[in-house]
Structure formats: C-alpha cells, structure tokens
Design a protein around this motif. Structure first.
Motif, PDB file in Angstrom:
ATOM      1  N   GLU A 232      82.701  54.329  48.481  1.00 24.96           N
ATOM      2  CA  GLU A 232      82.052  55.639  48.451  1.00 24.96           C
ATOM      3  C   GLU A 232      80.571  55.524  48.110  1.00 24.96           C
ATOM      4  N   ARG A 233      80.246  54.630  47.170  1.00 23.41           N
ATOM      5  CA  ARG A 233      78.842  54.474  46.792  1.00 23.41           C
ATOM      6  C   ARG A 233      78.033  53.848  47.924  1.00 23.41           C
ATOM      7  N   VAL A 234      78.605  52.881  48.616  1.00 22.90           N
ATOM      8  CA  VAL A 234      77.924  52.292  49.765  1.00 22.90           C
ATOM      9  C   VAL A 234      77.690  53.361  50.829  1.00 22.90           C
ATOM     10  N   ARG A 240      71.881  58.249  52.456  1.00 21.83           N
ATOM     11  CA  ARG A 240      70.542  58.550  51.933  1.00 21.83           C
ATOM     12  C   ARG A 240      69.483  57.744  52.669  1.00 21.83           C
ATOM     13  N   LEU A 241      69.786  56.492  52.983  1.00 16.83           N
ATOM     14  CA  LEU A 241      68.832  55.673  53.732  1.00 16.83           C
ATOM     15  C   LEU A 241      68.587  56.260  55.116  1.00 16.83           C
ATOM     16  N   TRP A 270      80.393  49.326  41.872  1.00 23.23           N
ATOM     17  CA  TRP A 270      78.995  49.474  42.270  1.00 23.23           C
ATOM     18  C   TRP A 270      78.069  48.865  41.230  1.00 23.23           C
ATOM     19  N   ASP A 271      77.171  48.040  41.701  1.00 23.00           N
ATOM     20  CA  ASP A 271      76.186  47.365  40.867  1.00 23.00           C
ATOM     21  C   ASP A 271      74.825  47.588  41.519  1.00 23.00           C
ATOM     22  N   SER A 272      74.001  48.448  40.926  1.00 21.74           N
ATOM     23  CA  SER A 272      72.728  48.808  41.553  1.00 21.74           C
ATOM     24  C   SER A 272      71.808  47.611  41.725  1.00 21.74           C
ATOM     25  N   ALA A 273      71.824  46.697  40.763  1.00 22.43           N
ATOM     26  CA  ALA A 273      70.977  45.507  40.876  1.00 22.43           C
ATOM     27  C   ALA A 273      71.429  44.641  42.047  1.00 22.43           C
ATOM     28  N   ALA A 274      72.746  44.458  42.189  1.00 26.24           N
ATOM     29  CA  ALA A 274      73.272  43.679  43.317  1.00 26.24           C
ATOM     30  C   ALA A 274      73.014  44.404  44.627  1.00 26.24           C
ATOM     31  N   GLY A 302      71.543  55.674  43.553  1.00 31.38           N
ATOM     32  CA  GLY A 302      72.324  56.501  42.642  1.00 31.38           C
ATOM     33  C   GLY A 302      72.382  55.999  41.228  1.00 31.38           C
ATOM     34  N   GLU A 303      71.304  55.386  40.764  1.00 34.40           N
ATOM     35  CA  GLU A 303      71.301  54.885  39.382  1.00 34.40           C
ATOM     36  C   GLU A 303      71.241  56.046  38.394  1.00 34.40           C
TER      37      GLU A 303
END
Length: 303
Positions: A232-234, A240-241, A270-274, A302-303
């Motif tokens: 879902e986050r991807v 958004r992109l 979900w890992d925003s840095a990754a 989405g941070e």
C-alpha cells in the motif's frame, strides 16, 4: 483488402470458454485485469481478430500478452518493433552460410545447383511473423507485436496482409497461410498515430493506469513476500510521483520493481530511508529524481 471469414475458436481444445475463464486464468498467471481487458482478450481468441492495446508505458500491455500465452498454454512469439524495422527482419531470412556450403559442396562434386535448390524451405530461417504463421497448433500461438508505434508507416502497411488474412508472402516460395491463425496482440504507447487501416483490422482496448488499491493488489500478487502495508505504501508513493511533472512517470512495472527492491534489502515493512535509496527502481531519469527531491521526498514517501 477485405478480411477473410472470422474463425470461431471457441470450440478449440484448451481455449477459455468465456470472459470469466480468461479473467480467472490471468489471475493464476499473475495478472490482474478488469472486465474490459478480459473481454478484449477473450474476443481476440474467440474471433481470431488482432487486438490493439494502447496505454502509457508500464501499465501492463506487454504483460497482458504474456499472461494470455500462459493461460492458453501456448507459445509466445514476440516481435519488438523499432524505427527502421523491415519486413525481412520481421518475417524471414535465408541461411546464407548453409547456402554457401551447399554451393561449395556441389562444386566439389561437379554438380550444378539451380536457384530453386538454394531458395527452398530447408534454407529458410523464420523470424517472428513467419514463426507465428507456421506454428502447427493445435492451439494458436500468441503473436506479440510490441510497440508497433515505433515502427515506420511502411512496416504497418506490410502487416495488413497478415492481420487480415492470416498469411504472409515470400517471393521465392509464394503465400504461406496459417493452419491455426495466431492470436495477434499489438501494443502501442502512442508515440505516433497509427494508420486507420491498421486500427480497422483490430479490436481495441486502452489500458489506463490502475488506482492505488489495484496497484497494491498487483504488487501483492507479483511480489508475494511483500506485506499488505508495504504494498500500500509503495502504491501510494508511486501515485504521488505520478502527480509530478516527470519525463517518465512510473507505471505498474516500476511499482512492482520498487517493492521487489525493498524486499531484496530486507524491508518487510515500509522504510523511508530504504525507499529513498531505491528510487532508481521507479524513476529512470536524473531529472525525475531531482524533481522528486525538489517536491519533497518526506511528503512523497509519507514520512
């Protein structure tokens, strides 16, 4: 040129009997399709009529043809189109080394070879179009003519005979007609307009970019290890992109690749840095990466 009688492939062994069978088969092949696309694919098989799939790059046009070949349990013959593609490159070529060997062998024996001896079936190397025509069946081959809009007008005109008649002409051998007409799927990114004569010979379906929920479903199907929250986050970040002004907006293929890249890094959630480190899986131009950073990666991710 008028098309010949439209064959009814519904009774052929192993072919789907209705739209629901196509849709369910696509799911088993790892492809989620709406009723419109499933119907178009079913009609292409049932009617033996070419199908033109248009849409933005990355929405799943090519994958639809691959999935269709899977559910039909048949061979996929792919012709990748490009500017300057000629009929000979797409249809056949002669095996010149073998012809030269035959000439030398005949000379060593003091025998003479006629032109017909050298330009016969034994020396013919089929390219994708001829391979699809010569496919013996019993199920039709799926002929994928990928990115036909990249080819020239002359190549489009060359396709008319095959799409209308299920036949091709080889000057030295005459007309070769398909015993089992292939299911032809043409894809186009609309980089240029296709000729009306080509469109008239085809069924038509436009594949739109799916909504966020469907993209998440597709990710879960194609990347089974991805959690529901990661998918879902991807899907949300890709959406958004796509709202940015980009040289190449990400499609479904890029969303799948992004989720797979995160999985490869061991990110089960979900890992925003990754996600930022793996943006190269979803954005393919430096200008697009810069545009994403300028728009604010924390907001996009989405941070």
């Amino acid at each position: 040129m008028m098309a010949g009688p439209i064959p009814d492939a519904g009774g052929a062994p192993g072919l789907p009997g209705d739209v629901a069978a196509v849709r369910d088969g696509l799911v088993r092949a790892g492809y989620l399709a709406d009723d419109g696309l499933a119907t178009a694919l079913f009609l292409a098989v049932r009617m033996g009529q070419p199908l033109l799939l248009e849409g933005e790059p990355g929405v799943g046009k090519t994958e639809a043809a691959k999935a269709l070949a899977t559910i039909l349990d048949t061979v996929l013959v792919r012709l990748q189109c490009y500017e300057g593609l000629t009929a000979a490159e797409a249809l056949y070529e002669w095996n010149y080394p073998r012809q030269l060997l035959a000439i030398r062998l005949a000379e060593s024996r003091g025998a003479a070879l006629a032109e017909a001896d050298l330009f016969g079936p034994d020396y013919l190397l089929p390219r994708p179009l001829l391979a699809a025509i010569d496919h013996p069946g019993p199920r039709p081959a799926v002929l994928l003519i990928d990115e036909v809009d990249r080819a020239d007008d002359e190549f489009e005109a060359f396709l008319f005979e095959m799409l209308a008649e299920g036949a091709v002409t080889i000057p030295e051998l005459g007309t070769r007609r398909a015993t089992v007409r292939p299911v032809a799927v043409l894809t186009s990114n609309r980089t240029r307009d296709l000729h009306d004569a080509l469109r008239r010979r085809c069924l038509y379906h436009y594949i739109t970019y799916p909504d966020r929920e469907r993209v998440a479903e597709i990710i879960r199907l194609r990347v089974p290890a991805a959690s529901a929250s990661l998918a879902e986050r991807v899907a949300t970040s890709v959406q958004r992109l796509r709202e940015l002004t980009l040289a190449k907006a990400p499609g479904v293929a890029e969303a799948i690749a992004w989720a797979a890249a995160l999985q490869a890094l061991g990110a089960s959630t979900w890992d925003s840095a990754a996600a930022e480190r793996t943006l190269g899986a979803v954005l393919k131009y430096d200008e697009d990466l810069a545009a994403a950073r300028a728009a604010g990666l924390p907001t996009i991710l989405g941070e």
